[in-house]
Design a protein around this motif. Structure first.
Motif: not given
Length: 231
Positions: A5, A7, A125, A145-147
């Motif tokens: 993730n 952020y 977060a 946002y996350s990946r």
């Protein structure tokens, strides 16, 4: 780079020693004016003015542009000496500098005193913000946002390649990819974005500084190309 993730790099911090810290009831019931540091007044109005007018109809605010600070035309110390703000929206890379100079309010005591609930915030977060503050909470991310790295386990089994694991570095991921006949492909959103994503976590500087330099010549870009071309 070392996590599944990633952020948002921008967070809202409370500045100490300016116009005072209003309580939630004061925001609802009293005529108050807050000085807010943001990229530009236009951007703030586009993003928040409608929400604030509905939630806090009696709240007034002045937006103080932070563009010179973000683009490093001026130092954190110079900017804060010239601009008195109650809230500021900045990349977490600035947090330690602001906190070490006594310019940020710790939120933990206010949260306990007012019983403010963090349930609406993603726990990971909030924990990440505490890491930026060396265990103390100085700000909250209004968005994030996350990946995630997604892979086809069938293909890994077919070619006898070990599965990706948590906390892998980009070097390890690219090494795994090169164990397949076609190596690594990346089409979305572009190869340039992929290179930026590889190099970005190697520096605590905001991405806007990286974009002012050529991806081919900046140290950031040289690291990326060296990583990919050596494998």
């Amino acid at each position: 780079m070392y996590s599944n993730n990633i952020y948002s790099y921008y967070c809202l911090f409370f500045i100490t020693g300016c116009t005072g810290q209003p309580s939630p009831s004061e925001l609802n019931d009293s005529e108050l004016t807050l000085n807010i540091g943001y990229f530009s007044e236009k951007q703030f109005e586009n993003r928040y003015s409608s929400l604030l007018s509905i939630e806090y109809p009696k709240l007034n605010y002045n937006v103080i542009p932070t563009s010179d600070l973000i683009t490093e035309r001026i130092s954190v110390q110079e900017w804060t000496a010239e601009n008195a703000v109650d809230l500021i929206y900045l990349p977490p890379a600035y947090l330690r500098s602001l906190a070490n100079n006594g310019l940020l309010q710790e939120l933990d005591l206010y949260i306990q005193k007012t019983s403010f609930s963090l349930d609406a915030f993603v726990p990971s977060a909030v924990e990440l913000m505490k890491q930026y503050g060396d265990g103390k909470l100085y700000g909250l991310a209004p968005t994030f946002y996350s990946r995630a790295l997604v892979y086809n386990s069938r293909l890994f089994d077919q070619y006898g390649v070990p599965y990706p694991k948590d906390q892998m570095t980009w070097e390890e991921i690219i090494d795994l990819a090169h164990q397949f006949p076609k190596g690594l492909t990346h089409s979305y959103p572009s190869n340039a974005h992929f290179l930026i994503n590889i190099g970005q976590p190697r520096t605590s500087k905001p991405t806007m500084k990286i974009r002012r330099k050529s991806l081919w010549t900046a140290p950031h870009g040289q690291i990326c190309w060296s990583l990919l071309l050596s494998r």
